[in-house]
Scaffold this motif. Sequence first.
Motif, PDB file in Angstrom:
ATOM      1  N   GLU A  81      -7.681  -3.254  -2.519  1.00 16.03           N
ATOM      2  CA  GLU A  81      -7.809  -3.916  -1.214  1.00 16.03           C
ATOM      3  C   GLU A  81      -9.208  -4.512  -1.050  1.00 16.03           C
ATOM      4  N   GLU A  82     -10.214  -3.742  -1.437  1.00 12.74           N
ATOM      5  CA  GLU A  82     -11.594  -4.227  -1.324  1.00 12.74           C
ATOM      6  C   GLU A  82     -11.825  -5.415  -2.263  1.00 12.74           C
ATOM      7  N   SER A 136       1.143   5.210   0.514  1.00 16.77           N
ATOM      8  CA  SER A 136       0.338   6.183   1.247  1.00 16.77           C
ATOM      9  C   SER A 136       0.964   7.554   1.129  1.00 16.77           C
ATOM     10  N   ARG A 164       0.852  -1.180   0.000  1.00 16.99           N
ATOM     11  CA  ARG A 164       0.000   0.000   0.000  1.00 16.99           C
ATOM     12  C   ARG A 164       0.893   1.237   0.000  1.00 16.99           C
ATOM     13  N   CYS A 181     -16.751   2.693  -2.556  1.00 17.15           N
ATOM     14  CA  CYS A 181     -15.459   2.598  -3.231  1.00 17.15           C
ATOM     15  C   CYS A 181     -15.647   2.225  -4.691  1.00 17.15           C
ATOM     16  N   ARG A 193      -7.365   1.553  -2.608  1.00 15.08           N
ATOM     17  CA  ARG A 193      -8.420   1.055  -1.725  1.00 15.08           C
ATOM     18  C   ARG A 193      -9.315   0.071  -2.477  1.00 15.08           C
ATOM     19  N   ARG A 249     -17.624  -0.708   0.564  1.00 17.18           N
ATOM     20  CA  ARG A 249     -17.283  -1.344  -0.706  1.00 17.18           C
ATOM     21  C   ARG A 249     -18.120  -0.770  -1.825  1.00 17.18           C
TER      22      ARG A 249
END
Length: 126
Positions: free
Chosen positions: A34-35, A7, A5, A116, A31, A113
């Motif tokens: 990741e989801e 950042s 990740r 996103c 993100r 989710r």
Amino acid sequence: AMRRRASSSKKLAGAPTAKSRKEEAVALGLRGLEEADLLREEGHAQCALDLYQSAIEVLIRLLQDPAVVSYDREALSERVRVALTDAEYLKEQIKRGDAKQATCETSTESPMRKTCFAMIRIFDVA
């Protein structure tokens, strides 16, 4: 699969600039990946694949933009490569019938989710 990740420690105040919108898009794309990983692990294959595709598309476009400087481009490129591999594997599982094919609308996903996914689909990074 390896997960990295990127950042940003910068907090930008005031009206969003083109640069801050692009950095926000990178964060959102990450993100989304990741989801998608979580959805895949929970057995929501089609939803995960849709989210992988959207997030990868956003991140690839941003990787081609020299104005996106607050992220480690090498780490970001590697994360996209990992996501591409995961998405291709998932696509093959779906094609063979080895994975659940619930759509995003019918899966039991969290509001985050859904947010996103929706934001990645409409995010304008051009």
